[in-house]
Design an enzyme around this catalytic site. Structure first.
Site, mmCIF file in Angstrom:
data_model
loop_
_atom_site.group_PDB
_atom_site.id
_atom_site.type_symbol
_atom_site.label_atom_id
_atom_site.label_comp_id
_atom_site.label_asym_id
_atom_site.label_seq_id
_atom_site.Cartn_x
_atom_site.Cartn_y
_atom_site.Cartn_z
ATOM 1 N N ASP A 82 17.211 -32.237 9.369
ATOM 2 C CA ASP A 82 16.184 -33.082 8.933
ATOM 3 C C ASP A 82 16.107 -34.213 9.984
ATOM 4 O O ASP A 82 17.213 -34.542 10.244
ATOM 5 C CB ASP A 82 16.656 -33.644 7.626
ATOM 6 C CG ASP A 82 15.546 -34.551 6.899
ATOM 7 O OD1 ASP A 82 14.410 -34.437 7.039
ATOM 8 O OD2 ASP A 82 16.066 -35.437 5.928
ATOM 9 N N ASP A 104 11.791 -34.977 15.164
ATOM 10 C CA ASP A 104 10.862 -36.290 14.830
ATOM 11 C C ASP A 104 10.706 -37.166 16.051
ATOM 12 O O ASP A 104 11.369 -38.184 16.231
ATOM 13 C CB ASP A 104 11.666 -36.945 13.743
ATOM 14 C CG ASP A 104 10.843 -38.197 13.356
ATOM 15 O OD1 ASP A 104 9.786 -38.394 13.468
ATOM 16 O OD2 ASP A 104 11.353 -38.687 12.137
ATOM 17 N N GLY A 183 13.350 -43.399 0.740
ATOM 18 C CA GLY A 183 14.498 -44.319 0.145
ATOM 19 C C GLY A 183 13.835 -44.541 -1.267
ATOM 20 O O GLY A 183 13.109 -43.848 -1.814
ATOM 21 N N SER A 229 10.770 -38.622 -3.290
ATOM 22 C CA SER A 229 11.545 -38.845 -4.345
ATOM 23 C C SER A 229 10.421 -39.698 -5.150
ATOM 24 O O SER A 229 9.751 -40.550 -4.944
ATOM 25 C CB SER A 229 12.619 -39.576 -4.090
ATOM 26 O OG SER A 229 13.853 -38.617 -3.598
ATOM 27 N N ILE A 270 13.216 -34.325 -0.805
ATOM 28 C CA ILE A 270 13.740 -35.036 -1.986
ATOM 29 C C ILE A 270 15.310 -35.189 -1.523
ATOM 30 O O ILE A 270 15.982 -34.178 -1.396
ATOM 31 C CB ILE A 270 13.692 -34.400 -3.313
ATOM 32 C CG1 ILE A 270 12.173 -34.021 -3.477
ATOM 33 C CG2 ILE A 270 14.291 -35.061 -4.182
ATOM 34 C CD1 ILE A 270 11.826 -33.489 -4.611
HETATM 35 O O1 G3H Z 1 14.847 -38.850 5.709
HETATM 36 C C1 G3H Z 1 16.117 -39.563 5.362
HETATM 37 C C2 G3H Z 1 17.088 -38.774 4.431
HETATM 38 O O2 G3H Z 1 16.896 -39.237 3.183
HETATM 39 C C3 G3H Z 1 18.380 -38.840 5.002
HETATM 40 O O3 G3H Z 1 19.158 -39.794 4.825
HETATM 41 O O4 G3H Z 1 19.987 -40.419 6.808
HETATM 42 O O5 G3H Z 1 20.858 -41.471 4.983
HETATM 43 O O6 G3H Z 1 21.378 -39.085 5.455
HETATM 44 P P1 G3H Z 1 20.522 -40.112 5.412
HETATM 45 P P1 13P Z 2 13.475 -39.658 -0.352
HETATM 46 O O1 13P Z 2 14.205 -40.636 0.272
HETATM 47 O O2 13P Z 2 11.861 -39.871 -0.804
HETATM 48 O O3 13P Z 2 14.054 -38.785 -1.043
HETATM 49 O O4 13P Z 2 12.949 -38.683 1.139
HETATM 50 C C1 13P Z 2 13.654 -37.795 1.567
HETATM 51 C C2 13P Z 2 13.353 -37.392 3.085
HETATM 52 O O5 13P Z 2 12.306 -37.437 3.416
HETATM 53 C C3 13P Z 2 14.305 -36.542 3.752
HETATM 54 O O6 13P Z 2 13.536 -36.300 5.047
HETATM 55 ZN ZN ZN Z 3 12.361 -37.457 5.976
#
Ligand code: G3H
Ligand code: 13P
Ligand code: ZN
Length: 324
Positions: A82, A104, A183, A229, A270
């Site tokens: 991700d 990204d 978020g 989310s 999500i």
């Molecule tokens: O897009 C972001 C995801 O929610 C990942 O969040 O970088 O805190 O693991 P994180």
């Molecule tokens: P949310 O913060 O809406 O769950 O998004 C998650 C996301 O896009 C991870 O790449």
């Molecule tokens: Zn994302």
């Protein structure tokens, strides 16, 4: 069934009018909750790992846990990076057994985004087996990894750029910005209306006109939504009733995501909703049982809440149940 890439899953999802859930994972209980839910719903699933997750859990633990889930459930599971920030992290994941990566470069210029995405695509597609690549055009508000985009500084995807981007990069799927955001605080109160009875914020609608225009220009091509989310208020209430303080947390309404899943959107990301469900389960358990100190008791409740949430998402939002 070994780990799979996303190509066939997206082809089926596009034709079938549903989306595959891409759930972020950081630990064993979250991996188990997501994959057990998918198993009970007969659904394919994407487990995705951010840079923050790699730092927290170490790549080798995450990969082995996901491999264990494949063995345990027999499901077609995609292991996806991700928000890959550069070529090196994408290469590292591809070499380390990931079946899909996101590069990204959405914060860079159009030309830089194309150049970097193309470089990752060439490496991923030459890999045996073929690794699928997701890229992003447009920027979402919110926090992802170390980058915080203030509300108002986000920019919607420009549909007139998508054909050239996909043609020149050879990318397999494209994340677009149509008003979702990362978020649990996706919209500022002043962007929303407030339900006078409950006091809960109602966010502005997603830009379906952009999604429609993009899908017209890229027929049959899988689109991805990040920041999806819904910040289900039942979990916010459990958290707040049990010592939490989440004020004006708001997400994307589930009916709008269901609508997008019926269109060109084949992957819906999500993460925050899982965090809220886990926190709700743990807080509720801790308040009810102040004498408990065995993590299996309270983390076990968190895992159950995450599993219930993922089943709800698969059946009521994504529509990917019974699609194996
Ligand atoms: O897009 C972001 C995801 O929610 C990942 O969040 O970088 O805190 O693991 P994180
Ligand atoms: P949310 O913060 O809406 O769950 O998004 C998650 C996301 O896009 C991870 O790449
Ligand atoms: Zn994302």
């Amino acid at each position: 069934m070994p780990l799979v890439n996303s190509k066939e899953l997206f082809e089926k999802a596009y034709k079938g009018g549903y989306a595959i859930g891409a759930f972020n994972c950081n630990n064993m209980e979250i991996v188990q909750a997501i994959t057990e839910a998918a198993k009970e719903c007969n659904s394919p699933v994407i487990l995705q790992v951010s840079a923050g997750a790699r730092k927290y859990a170490k790549p080798v633990y995450l990969r082995k846990m996901v491999e264990a889930a494949v063995e345990d459930t027999g499901l077609p599971i995609v292991l996806h990076l991700d928000h890959g920030a550069d070529f090196e992290i994408c290469k590292d994941c591809i070499d380390g057994g990931f079946t899909s990566v996101m590069i990204d470069a959405s914060s860079k210029s159009f030309e830089e985004n194309i150049a970097l995405t193309k470089k990752v695509v060439e490496y991923a597609h030459a890999h045996k087996p073929y690794v699928t690549v997701e890229a992003e055009l447009g920027t979402l508000a919110g926090i992802e990894d170390d980058v915080k985009v203030e509300h108002g500084a986000e920019s919607y995807t420009k549909p007139e750029q998508v054909e050239e981007f996909v043609r020149r990069t050879g990318v397999d799927s494209l994340a677009i910005a149509i008003g979702t955001s990362h978020g649990a605080y996706k919209f500022k109160p002043e962007q929303c209306t407030r339900d006078p009875k409950t006091g809960v914020l109602c966010p502005p609608p997603l830009r379906f006109d952009i999604l429609e225009e993009v899908s017209k220009r890229l027929p049959g091509f899988p689109i991805v939504l990040h920041g999806s989310s819904s910040v289900n208020q039942e979990y916010v209430k459990i958290i707040n009733d049990n010592g939490g303080a989440l004020v004006d947390a708001v997400g994307v309404p589930e009916n709008q995501l269901r609508q997008a899943a019926g269109m060109a959107v084949c992957k819906i990301n999500i993460d925050s909703d899982l965090r809220l469900a886990m926190t709700a389960g743990i807080r509720e358990h801790m308040k009810a049982h102040p004498d408990h100190f065995d993590p299996r008791q309270y983390v076990g409740d968190g895992r159950k809440y995450v599993k219930d949430l993922v089943k709800h998402k698969i059946t009521e939002v994504l529509g990917s149940n019974d699609k194996l």
